[in-house]
Structure formats: structure tokens, C-alpha cells
Write an enzyme that holds these catalytic residues in place. Structure first.
Site, mmCIF file in Angstrom:
data_model
loop_
_atom_site.group_PDB
_atom_site.id
_atom_site.type_symbol
_atom_site.label_atom_id
_atom_site.label_comp_id
_atom_site.label_asym_id
_atom_site.label_seq_id
_atom_site.Cartn_x
_atom_site.Cartn_y
_atom_site.Cartn_z
ATOM 1 N N GLU A 124 -5.452 -4.770 5.111
ATOM 2 C CA GLU A 124 -4.163 -5.349 5.467
ATOM 3 C C GLU A 124 -4.002 -5.305 6.981
ATOM 4 O O GLU A 124 -4.286 -4.268 7.586
ATOM 5 C CB GLU A 124 -2.998 -4.578 4.828
ATOM 6 C CG GLU A 124 -1.662 -5.256 5.105
ATOM 7 C CD GLU A 124 -0.451 -4.493 4.578
ATOM 8 O OE1 GLU A 124 -0.616 -3.447 3.941
ATOM 9 O OE2 GLU A 124 0.656 -4.977 4.835
ATOM 10 N N MET A 266 -2.667 3.282 3.218
ATOM 11 C CA MET A 266 -2.754 1.910 2.710
ATOM 12 C C MET A 266 -2.804 1.898 1.188
ATOM 13 O O MET A 266 -3.584 2.626 0.575
ATOM 14 C CB MET A 266 -4.002 1.245 3.308
ATOM 15 C CG MET A 266 -4.211 -0.178 2.848
ATOM 16 S SD MET A 266 -2.822 -1.234 3.353
ATOM 17 C CE MET A 266 -2.840 -2.421 2.032
ATOM 18 N N GLU A 267 -1.998 1.011 0.614
ATOM 19 C CA GLU A 267 -1.740 0.995 -0.826
ATOM 20 C C GLU A 267 -2.744 0.200 -1.660
ATOM 21 O O GLU A 267 -2.376 -0.338 -2.711
ATOM 22 C CB GLU A 267 -0.337 0.412 -1.055
ATOM 23 C CG GLU A 267 -0.172 -1.088 -0.725
ATOM 24 C CD GLU A 267 0.363 -1.396 0.665
ATOM 25 O OE1 GLU A 267 0.215 -0.539 1.562
ATOM 26 O OE2 GLU A 267 0.904 -2.497 0.854
ATOM 27 N N ASN A 268 -4.009 0.110 -1.248
ATOM 28 C CA ASN A 268 -5.009 -0.635 -2.017
ATOM 29 C C ASN A 268 -4.914 -0.321 -3.511
ATOM 30 O O ASN A 268 -4.760 0.829 -3.900
ATOM 31 C CB ASN A 268 -6.415 -0.267 -1.538
ATOM 32 C CG ASN A 268 -6.497 -0.206 -0.041
ATOM 33 O OD1 ASN A 268 -6.261 -1.194 0.628
ATOM 34 N ND2 ASN A 268 -6.783 0.975 0.498
ATOM 35 N N HIS A 300 5.405 6.590 -0.822
ATOM 36 C CA HIS A 300 5.493 5.213 -0.315
ATOM 37 C C HIS A 300 4.320 4.374 -0.821
ATOM 38 O O HIS A 300 4.513 3.292 -1.380
ATOM 39 C CB HIS A 300 5.515 5.259 1.216
ATOM 40 C CG HIS A 300 5.549 3.923 1.879
ATOM 41 N ND1 HIS A 300 6.721 3.340 2.330
ATOM 42 C CD2 HIS A 300 4.564 3.034 2.172
ATOM 43 C CE1 HIS A 300 6.446 2.164 2.866
ATOM 44 N NE2 HIS A 300 5.142 1.954 2.796
ATOM 45 N N GLU A 301 3.120 4.882 -0.629
ATOM 46 C CA GLU A 301 1.938 4.103 -1.037
ATOM 47 C C GLU A 301 1.921 3.929 -2.557
ATOM 48 O O GLU A 301 1.585 2.865 -3.066
ATOM 49 C CB GLU A 301 0.649 4.764 -0.552
ATOM 50 C CG GLU A 301 0.582 5.038 0.959
ATOM 51 C CD GLU A 301 0.946 3.855 1.825
ATOM 52 O OE1 GLU A 301 0.726 2.704 1.406
ATOM 53 O OE2 GLU A 301 1.475 4.073 2.949
ATOM 54 N N GLU A 323 7.676 -4.016 2.564
ATOM 55 C CA GLU A 323 7.807 -2.777 3.354
ATOM 56 C C GLU A 323 9.235 -2.252 3.379
ATOM 57 O O GLU A 323 9.466 -1.054 3.223
ATOM 58 C CB GLU A 323 7.255 -2.962 4.766
ATOM 59 C CG GLU A 323 5.742 -3.210 4.823
ATOM 60 C CD GLU A 323 4.904 -2.141 4.127
ATOM 61 O OE1 GLU A 323 5.432 -1.035 3.864
ATOM 62 O OE2 GLU A 323 3.713 -2.399 3.834
HETATM 63 N N1 ARG Z 1 0.870 -1.399 4.048
HETATM 64 C C1 ARG Z 1 0.624 -0.188 4.761
HETATM 65 C C2 ARG Z 1 1.830 0.678 4.531
HETATM 66 O O1 ARG Z 1 2.891 0.474 4.973
HETATM 67 C C3 ARG Z 1 0.394 -0.381 6.222
HETATM 68 C C4 ARG Z 1 -0.821 -1.142 6.578
HETATM 69 C C5 ARG Z 1 -0.737 -1.612 7.966
HETATM 70 N N2 ARG Z 1 -1.985 -2.074 8.475
HETATM 71 C C6 ARG Z 1 -2.148 -2.482 9.720
HETATM 72 N N3 ARG Z 1 -3.322 -2.833 10.099
HETATM 73 N N4 ARG Z 1 -1.186 -2.569 10.564
HETATM 74 O O2 ARG Z 1 1.836 1.560 3.798
HETATM 75 ZN ZN ZN Z 2 4.156 0.243 3.207
#
Ligand code: ARG
Ligand code: ZN
Length: 876
Positions: A124, A266-268, A300-301, A323
């Protein structure tokens, strides 16, 4: 080289082709990983029959491109500006590509890279294009099957999204695992981890009785730091079932800790990847604040599995859709576990200092931006925190139950889809019957609305009239602003400290109500009010606005004592302190003695003496407004006056209330073993605030107390608090040995060394900058590791204002040097680190010129899109 161009929301077009199935094979090699992709492509019926197929790719060495097994000739495709374009393709086909990538030289930490002994990914927002040719946009969702091939010795563990379906041995000491993720997902949720990792296992039974295996994968030496994350994960899973009816949807949930990581985590899908700083904890190495931060990030994730993964974003302009909602969810989770008012105070402090500053600076942008050059620059406080405030306002406008019906419908209706902010808000409008058209402006208008309130009392009619006006200042590209729908929660506190019954137009609203400000100016008349009532406004920070009201100091003291709302009691204390400090700043500027207002001393004396049941809130009330928040109030920012006045206020409070602080310090000592429980954290917080005042008083006795606490070595919260006081004191004979001992003891633990770096470079003494330069050569420091950069450079430039803003410009020069180096290595981090240099607009002319000079020096470099975008805005 052509200048980077902006991308506009209004140019959005749906994809011409969909991908039903993505099959990937990774043959891992540190310098030359081979990635084979088989994409099952079908043209969308709505798109033109001759539409070209466009894929994204960056830094790929392409070895083969084939359609339905037939290799393409060079004349059958084009590669231009990070795009692969194939003009003529069938309706339905399999596209095969084979590329080579180099994970070792990937210092940007986007895509597939090497971190210590492992391979890992961050996709992401647009990292997947650094792995293979792909429609790297969130509205293309596919089912992924991933085979990872690695060396049996060096990569015994091979992970990807979903469930493992096959594994086996290969020739030459290699082996493989194949993973299948049944949930269609955009490429940004793809993940791969491989290396020598160990894991702790646990399990969770979902509300429908399914058993989910939980695994946390770390390097062997970190196994002793995984308990807290596991416990937090289970709490988060339970909470999401209870609060939102959301159940986990795979049989396996994995977390991996990685040392080199640009963000928190990161929420993969099924395979969350975490910055090790955001997941590893134990009492010896981790402070209370970090325990809480980890609990929040793990949640959060995890929460993203629904708000983000099952329902995702149509395009990156909608980033706040996932977000903002997910931050709101993690905030609610954390406040259900810890002190709710303190959680709110911390979140609001972050909003009011850093987000307000962003909203007032050159990179101000709406919660839903309408254009950007580099989307990685938009993972901001505005998208995350202001985005969460908007969702919070919605939940209050609708009420908890209706909001829950809205979220249920949203998850049900849009499951498996990539949607827009409108889809969320319109669902909320539908379930509630509310008209949210005006409310939508919160997403479109940048800048912090300014509310100006005044009141009028009619003694004869016993009427209290409240008038509130709103105005949102212009921001870059947005000159004229429309009035917003602002919910103002409020009450009136009578002269005797009792809450007043709120009667408007003959109707009672209890003692706490929400006023709906929709016009540029509105008025409310409260009937049957006795003389001397004090309004308590914007309770709980019910909207992300600045609020001005001409409270007298006596009125603020009154609110501090009696307000029913814990948050507003804190806010009243902050306002009272701010008035006192500003008075001292004025004296500082006139070169006069800085005398602290006796009313603040009285207020603190009351707080310290009166028994209160919420010690966690009390600790917050005893902290003076931060330098950043004081600066936010000034039209012209005088760095030295702010620092000097705040410092003098602390010293005078300490001089006047030494015995009181001393007894608070002793009363909050702990005998039980350390645990990150709310009760214990409240005691430590209060105890350590008290200690900081005692030390500020300058008595040797107090420094010895700090040294004893440091040497008792009970837990990192107390050790770090004591170390900071010693290292920031003028007594080098006490500070230096402590710093040396700490550095030797923890040399093996990079996360503790980060605390060691940050503690040293936030010293107010004049040698702080020289320490930064010195520590940049320390063996534990590396410019390539984002955590180290944040601990050393970030802490100095963001938390040591007097020294960063040194009048000889050395602080600015240092930051510019670092940004120039990072621009080549890691553009995302470079663009984050540069921010303090862009906030020059309210400083004196000398500093403005120095800062602009450094920005110009940076601009002369060959810039990444990330840094280019920020520098252009800053110099505009
Ligand atoms: N989605 C992730 C989170 O908020 C953040 C990822 C952001 N990645 C980046 N390269 N800025 O939990
Ligand atoms: Zn997030």
C-alpha cells in the site's frame, strides 16, 4: 526531466478489464528474485471492445510477456512511463509475465525488500507495481494464489495471504509453499514474508464457534516480546464482534514483526506486517505509552479486515474512507479498555497541535483530496485523525444505535466492493433519515474551522444567550469556504458548581446538549438561568474546530473544578495555563521578570490537594500545554519566548508546591509487579509528572530521587522517565553516567537504543545539535532504517524546538542534509522528515529566510515525486 504531474479525482475512470484470478510464483533471491504472474483477465462489458490493457510496473526487468501461452512480439506492446500497454487483447485471456526484481537494493521499502534476515513486502498504496506488471489500483480485486520458493536453510518460513494449500521440497536445497486467499482483494493487500522466523501460536474462537489459529512471527530473540500483542489481538477480535458484529473470516491470522518499515503496520489480508516498534513489547524495554500504542495499532490493523479489506476504497482519493473509520474504531476500542477521558485528551492533543498545524500549513488538504502528485504523501494526520473526527461526529449525530445499524448496512451492502466516501455517508443518511448534504463538506474543505462564541445575560428575564459564529480560513487552492454542520456539545455550570438545566424554547434538554451550528452565525437562548452561569463548550471536543470564548480566569478555574465533562476540565486547565504562559512570554519579550499568575498556582494546589478518583486525568491536567500547542495560538511565533516562559512556569509551580508534588510522588509508588493495567499506568503517570516538577525545582534532593528511580530499574516507564530528567538536567555528572550505562546495557536492542537516541537529542541544552551529528556516526544508527531516523532526526527536529530553530541555521542545515540523502534512499521517509522545514510562515524573518534557503537547496536536487510535491507547496 519532466516535472511530476498531479492526478485528479475528476479524471477517475473505471478499469476496462477485471482480473478474476491472480497466480504468482516467487523464486526468491536477494539480488534477483524471479516473479512469474498469470493473470486471468476479462474485459468489463461496459468498456469499449478495443480498449487497450494497461498495467503498472516500476523498476522491473521484463523477461517474458505472453497471452494465452503465446509470447508477444515487441511490436505487440509498449512500455512507457511505468506502464505496460497492450493495444489488442482478446475478451478473456490469460496474461503471463516474468520479471526480475532486486529486493536488496530496494531502500525505498516499497514492494519486495530485504530487512535483516528476511524478505518482506509493503504494497500500500502503490508498491505492488514494483513486484510485477499489474493493474495496481484498489478497484481491481482478484483471488490470489501465491507460490513462494526459497532456500530451505535461509528461508525455512515462507508466508503469504490466506491459507497454505501445498508445500514441498525442490532440488538444490530449495522448497516451496503455495498459499491461497479465497477473498478477492486489491493488489495493495498482497503480502509475502520469507526468512528465518519463529512463531508463537494461540487461538481464538469466533462468535459463530469457528476456531482461528493466531500466529505472531518474529526473529528468535524477540519471542519474549510477543505476549502483549497476542493479548491485544484477542481483545480486538472480541471487541469487533461485540461492538460491530464483525467476525474474522479466515482460519488463520498472522502478524509478522519487521525492523525496516516506513509506517506503523499494514493490514494485508490474513498476514499483517508490523514495524517491530509497533508490536514488540515487554516491561523491561517498553514504556506504558508504547504498550498502549501497540494495543491500538494491533487493533487498528485487525479492524481493517472489515473497514478496508472486505469493503475497500475505489481509488486513493477515498483513503480516509478506510483510515478515518478504522482510526475511529481503534480509538473506541482503546477507550473501552483504558481511561476513556485520557484517551480522548491524547487524541485531541494530537489533533489540536499537529493536525491543526498541518491544516494551517502549505500542505493543507481536504480529508478527501481532489488531486495529488504522490499518494504516499497523503498518509497524514488530516486523512487519519481528522477523518476519524468526522466519523465520530457522525456517530454522535446519529446516536450509537443508529450508527451501528448504518455500519451493519454498509458492511453488508458493499461487501467485496471498492467504494467511495459517499457510499458510507449516504448509508448513514439512509438509516437515520438525516440530511447529511451539508455534513459532506467536512470531507471537501481543508482548514480548521474557527468558532467564535460570546454570551449575554439578561438578569431581569434570567436568560442566557449564546451566540456562535463560524469561519474556515482559506487554504492553498481553496479561497472561499462554506459554513459547516458543527455539533457543539455543551452545558452551563451554575455559580455554585451545579449543572444548570438547559431550557430552550420551553423545552428541557437536561444538563448536557448538542447545538447544531449550520449557519455562519447562530444564537441560542437558555431560559431560567441564574446569574453567574459559566458555559462549558465543545465538550469532549465534539467537532475538530478551534473555539474562542472570552472566559475569565475565574471562570476557567470554576470549570476546572466543577465541569461534569472530564475532557473540558482538562481543557479549562490548559486554557488557564496558556493565559499565564502568554503573560510570561510578553514579559520575556520586554526583558522583564516572568512572574507566574497566582491563580494558576492556586489551581494546581487545588488539583494536588483535593482527592480525585481519576488519577490518570489528574496527571494530564498537571502537564502544561506543550510548546507546539502554545505556538499554535500565536500569530507570530517566538520560539525562545515560548520555551523560556513555559520553563519558568514549571519552575515556579515547583517552587511553590514542592511538598505537594513530593507527597503525590510518594503516594503513587507501586509495590506490585509491573503490569500495563490502567490503574498502574495512572499511578506511574502521576508519579512521573510529580517527579518532573520536583527536578525542575533544582534541588539536589530531587535529582537524587530521579537517580534512585533510575537505578531501581523496575520497568522502562520509570527508568525512561528518570533517565530523561537526568539527561535533560544541567548536571552532567548525573546525566552522562546514566546515558553511558543505559547505552551499554541496551546496545543489543535497537528499539531501546531508539529511546536512547531520542532522549539525548531532545535535551534543551545548547549542545543537542552537536549530539545529533555525533550520534549519526554511532554504530547503532543507520540512515536506511526509518525507526532510527525518526528516533534521532525526527525527535530532534520535531520535539526540540529551541535547538532545531537555532539562529545560526545549523538545525535547518542538518535537516536539509538528511533530506537530500533520504531523497535518494527512501523518498517516502524523506518527504515526512522535511515537514518541520516547511513550517516557517509564522516565524521571524531571519528564520524564514534560513528555512527557505534550505528548501531551495533541496529543490536544486534531482527530486523524487514525494519530496518534489512537498517542496513545491512549501515554496509556493
Ligand atoms: N494502511 C496502513 C495503516 O494505516 C498504512 C500503510 C501506509 N503505507 C504507506 N506506504 N504510506 O494501517
Ligand atoms: Zn490504517
Amino acid at each position: 526531466m519532466a516535472e511530476p504531474q498531479a492526478i485528479y479525482l475528476s479524471d477517475y475512470r473505471p478499469p476496462a478489464y477485471r482480473i478474476d484470478k491472480t497466480e504468482l510464483t516467487f523464486d526468491l533471491d536477494p539480488q534477483a528474485t524471479r516473479v512469474r504472474a498469470r493473470l486471468h483477465v476479462t474485459r468489463h462489458p461496459e468498456s469499449k471492445a478495443q480498449a487497450a490493457l494497461t498495467l503498472h510496473g516500476h523498476g522491473l526487468t521484463t523477461e517474458r510477456i505472453a497471452i494465452d501461452g503465446q509470447a508477444l512480439l515487441e511490436s505487440e506492446y509498449r512500455i512507457e512511463a511505468d506502464q505496460l500497454i497492450i493495444d489488442r487483447v482478446p475478451e478473456t485471456f490469460v496474461l503471463e509475465t516474468e520479471v526480475i526484481i532486486d529486493p536488496t537494493s530496494n531502500t525505498a521499502l516499497e514492494g519486495l525488500y530485504v530487512s535483516g534476515p528476511m524478505f518482506c513486502t509493503q504494497c500500500e498504496p502503490e508498491g505492488f507495481r514494483r513486484i510485477t506488471w499489474y493493474p495496481d489500483r484498489p478497484d481491481v480485486m482478484a483471488v490470489f494464489t501465491t507460490t513462494v520458493i526459497g532456500d530451505r536453510q535461509r528461508q525455512p518460513v515462507l508466508l503469504s495471504n490466506g491459507n497454505p494449500i501445498e508445500r514441498g521440497e525442490l532440488p538444490d536445497g530449495r522448497h516451496f509453499v503455495t498459499w491461497e486467499d479465497p477473498h478477492p482483494k486489491p493488489a495493495y493487500l498482497f503480502a509475502l514474508v520469507a526468512g528465518s522466523l519463529e512463531c508463537v501460536r494461540d487461538s481464538f474462537t469466533t462468535m459463530s464457534g469457528r476456531e482461528v489459529a493466531l500466529e505472531i512471527w518474529v526473529e528468535a530473540q524477540n519471542l519474549e516480546k510477543t505476549d502483549w500483542a497476542m493479548a491485544s489481538l484477542k481483545r480486538a477480535m472480541t471487541w469487533d464482534e461485540e461492538a460491530y458484529g464483525r467476525e474474522y473470516d479466515l482460519d488463520l491470522f498472522m502478524i509478522v514483526a519487521v525492523d525496516d518499515f516506513n509506517m506503523g503496520a499494514m493490514e494485508n489480508k490474513g498476514l499483517n506486517i508490523f514495524n517491530s516498534a509497533a508490536v514488540l513489547a515487554n516491561p523491561q524495554t517498553t514504556t506504558d505509552a508504547t504498550f498502549q500504542r501497540i494495543e491500538g495499532i494491533v487493533a487498528h490493523e485487525y479492524f481493517h479486515n472489515w473497514s478496508g479489506n472486505r469493503v475497500t476504497c475505489r481509488d486513493w482519493f477515498q483513503l480516509a474512507l478506510k483510515e478515518g473509520f478504522t482510526v475511529f474504531r481503534d480509538q473506541s476500542f482503546s477507550s473501552s479498555i483504558n481511561s476513556a477521558p485520557v484517551k480522548r485528551i491524547e487524541d485531541v492533543a494530537l489533533m489540536r497541535t499537529l493536525q491543526f498545524a498541518e491544516d494551517a500549513g502549505p500542505t493543507a488538504h481536504p480529508v478527501r483530496p481532489d488531486h495529488f502528485i504522490e499518494i504516499s504523501n497523503f498518509y497524514t494526520l488530516t486523512i487519519y485523525e481528522k477523518g476519524a473526527e468526522i466519523v465520530r461526529m457522525l456517530s454522535h449525530l446519529l446516536g450509537e444505535e443508529t450508527f451501528r445499524r448504518g455500519s451493519d448496512l454498509y458492511f453488508e451492502r458493499f461487501d467485496g466492493q471498492a467504494v467511495r466516501v459517499e457510499d458510507f455517508v449516504e448509508t448513514m443518511a439512509e438509516v437515520s433519515g438525516e440530511d447529511l448534504t451539508q455534513f459532506m463538506r467536512w470531507y471537501a474543505q481543508a482548514g480548521t474551522p474557527q468558532l467564535t462564541a460570546r454570551s449575554d445575560y439578561d438578569a431581569e428575564k434570567r436568560r442566557f444567550t449564546l451566540t456562535i459564529a463560524q469561519q474556515t480560513p482559506p487554504t492553498p487552492g481553496q479561497e472561499d469556504k462554506q459554513p459547516l454542520h458543527v455539533p457543539v456539545r455543551m452545558g452551563l455550570m451554575a455559580a455554585d458548581g451545579q449543572p444548570v438545566e438547559l431550557i430552550i424554547n420551553g423545552e428541557s434538554h437536561g444538563t448536557d446538549t448538542v447545538l447544531h451550528l449550520r449557519e455562519a452565525e447562530q444564537q441560542w437562548v437558555f431560559e431560567n438561568v441564574d446569574e453567574g452561569a459559566v458555559p462549558s463548550l465543545l465538550r469532549g471536543f465534539s467537532a475538530p474546530v478551534r473555539l474562542e470564548y472570552p472566559w475569565s480566569r475565574d471562570e476557567l478555574s470554576h470549570l476546572m473544578r466543577f465541569d461534569e465533562d472530564g475532557f473540558n476540565r482538562w481543557d479549562a486547565t490548559q486554557r488557564l495555563a496558556l493565559i499565564a504562559i502568554e503573560e510570561m512570554m510578553a514579559a520575556h519579550q520586554r526583558n522583564e521578570l516572568m512572574a507566574l499568575d497566582a491563580r494558576l498556582i492556586e489551581a494546581f494546589s487545588y488539583l494536588l490537594r483535593e482527592p480525585t478518583d481519576d488519577r490518570a486525568v489528574l496527571a494530564e491536567m498537571l502537564r502544561l500545554p506543550s510548546e507546539a500547542w502554545i505556538a499554535e495560538q500565536q500569530r507570530r511565533v517566538d520560539i525562545d519566548a515560548i520555551h523560556g516562559a513555559r520553563r519558568a512556569a514549571i519552575e515556579q509551580l515547583a517552587d511553590n508546591l514542592f511538598p505537594e508534588f513530593e507527597s503525590v510522588y510518594h503516594a503513587n509508588q507501586q509495590s506490585e509487579a509491573y503490569a500495563p493495567t490502567p490503574e498502574q499506568m495512572a499511578s506511574r503517570s502521576l508519579k512521573n509528572v510529580a517527579l518532573s516538577y520536583l527536578v525542575a525545582n533544582g534541588e539536589v534532593e530531587a535529582l537524587n530521587m530521579a537517580r534512585a528511580q533510575y537505578e531501581a530499574d523496575d520497568n522502562m516507564t520509570d527508568v525512561r522517565a528518570a533517565l530523561t530528567l537526568l539527561a535533560h538536567s544541567d548536571r552532567a555528572d548525573l546525566g552522562d553516567p546514566a546515558i553511558r550505562a543505559f547505552g551499554e546495557r541496551w546496545a543489543h536492542d535497537s528499539l531501546v537504543m531508539d529511546q536512547w537516541f531520542a532522549t539525548q537529542v531532545t535535551r534543551p541544552q545548547a549542545d543537542a545539535l552537536e549530539r545529533v551529528r555525533f550520534l549519526m556516526d554511532h554504530p547503532a544508527f543507520s540512515i536506511k532504517n526509518p525507526n532510527r531516523v525518526r528516533a534521532l532526526i525526527g525527535a530532534f527536529t520535531q520535539q526540540n524546538r529551541v535547538n532545531f530553530h537555532r539562529l545560526d541555521g545549523e538545525g535547518y542545515r542538518l535537516l536539509a542534509d538528511v533530506v537530500i540523502e533520504l531523497n535518494r534512499l527512501n523518498p517516502e521517509i524523506a518527504a515526512r522528515m522535511i515537514v518541520p522545514l516547511t513550517r516557517y510562515h509564522r516565524l521571524d524573518e531571519k528564520r524564514q529566510a534560513l528555512m527557505r534557503g534550505e528548501l531551495e537547496r533541496i529543490r536544486a536536487e534531482n527530486l523524487s515525486r514525494n519530496v518534489f510535491e512537498v517542496v513545491e507547496k512549501a515554496l509556493a
